[in-house]
Scaffold this active site. Structure first.
Site, short mmCIF file in Angstrom:
data_model
loop_
_atom_site.label_atom_id
_atom_site.label_comp_id
_atom_site.label_asym_id
_atom_site.label_seq_id
_atom_site.Cartn_x
_atom_site.Cartn_y
_atom_site.Cartn_z
CE1 TYR A 1 7.51 3.67 0.91
CE2 TYR A 1 7.15 5.08 -1.01
CZ TYR A 1 7.83 4.05 -0.39
OH TYR A 1 8.81 3.37 -1.07
CG ASP B 1 -0.35 -0.05 2.54
OD1 ASP B 1 0.87 -0.33 2.62
OD2 ASP B 1 -1.05 0.19 3.54
CG HIS C 1 9.02 -7.18 1.09
ND1 HIS C 1 9.59 -5.98 1.49
CD2 HIS C 1 7.84 -6.86 0.52
CE1 HIS C 1 8.78 -4.99 1.17
NE2 HIS C 1 7.71 -5.49 0.58
CG PHE D 1 8.16 -0.77 -3.93
CD1 PHE D 1 8.50 -1.11 -2.63
CD2 PHE D 1 7.58 -1.75 -4.74
CE1 PHE D 1 8.27 -2.39 -2.14
CE2 PHE D 1 7.35 -3.04 -4.25
CZ PHE D 1 7.69 -3.35 -2.95
#
Length: 229
Positions: free
Chosen positions: A77, A75, A193, A88
């Site tokens: 920031y 999701d 990740h 990102f």
């Protein structure tokens, strides 16, 4: 602008005639339900991010026929001013987020760089989050609002295309969507990740961008210029 900014952003996205708007998520009412739920939170005083005009930026910048690479995030920031609607991507004024630093180190570990991934999106990199909205200071607040259906449908739509694409799946949530992808036609490049909290540390050194470009070039597709200014 009415008192329903997310519904307004949705209406503007539909009016843009994006091919993405043909997905069942948009045609069958799911998008309207999610927008209404998010607008209800705004009416209650929550600050929702990113700005409404950027909520559908990933789809607007990278139409389905242009997609060469898919990168899935979680999701936006949750700090105001940081997100621009691309997974990102960071446009804030502070140091780069830790996960993004790890990601960009795979492009060039030395060169000073921007965190704005818009140049990737314009070249055919679909940077799509599992939730397109979040609340200030509350990471993950909208992960169960219904946005995930859009992510699933977008992945399935690219998988159904004749044109090949590369799916870069980072972390358990993204990797779970591998089942939606036709691996006879498309490349799936998985890793852990990029978050420094990933104890396995299995993202650094995985060379996802080098691998993606090699796969594209082998099929006569123009590679992505991953360098950022």
């Amino acid at each position: 602008m009415s008192g329903a900014p997310v519904a307004d952003a949705l209406a503007a996205f539909r009016a843009s005639r994006s091919p993405w708007a043909d997905l069942p998520f948009f045609r069958e009412g799911a998008a309207d339900a999610v927008a209404a739920r998010v607008d209800a939170r705004i009416a209650e005083g929550a600050r929702v991010l990113p700005e409404p005009r950027n909520i559908f930026a990933a789809l607007a910048l990278t139409p389905p026929e242009a997609v060469k690479v898919v990168i899935l995030g979680q999701d936006p920031y949750p700090t105001p001013g940081d997100a621009n609607g691309l997974a990102f991507s960071y446009v804030g004024a502070r140091r780069l987020p830790a996960s993004l630093k790890v990601i960009l180190a795979e492009v060039d570990p030395e060169k000073p760089r921007s965190g704005d991934l818009t140049p990737w999106a314009r070249q055919g990199v679909l940077l799509l989050n599992s939730a397109l909205t979040v609340e200030a200071g509350k990471a993950g607040a909208h992960l169960r609002y219904g946005w995930a259906r859009l992510t699933d449908e977008a992945v399935a739509a690219i998988s159904a295309r004749t044109e090949p694409a590369v799916f870069l799946l980072w972390g358990a949530q993204a990797r779970a969507r591998a089942a939606l992808i036709d691996t006879d036609r498309h490349a799936v490049i998985e890793s852990g990740h990029p978050s420094p909290l990933n104890r396995a540390r299995d993202f650094p050194g995985s060379r996802p961008f080098e691998k993606a470009n090699a796969w594209l070039e082998a099929r006569g597709i123009e590679p992505i210029d991953w360098q950022l200014g």
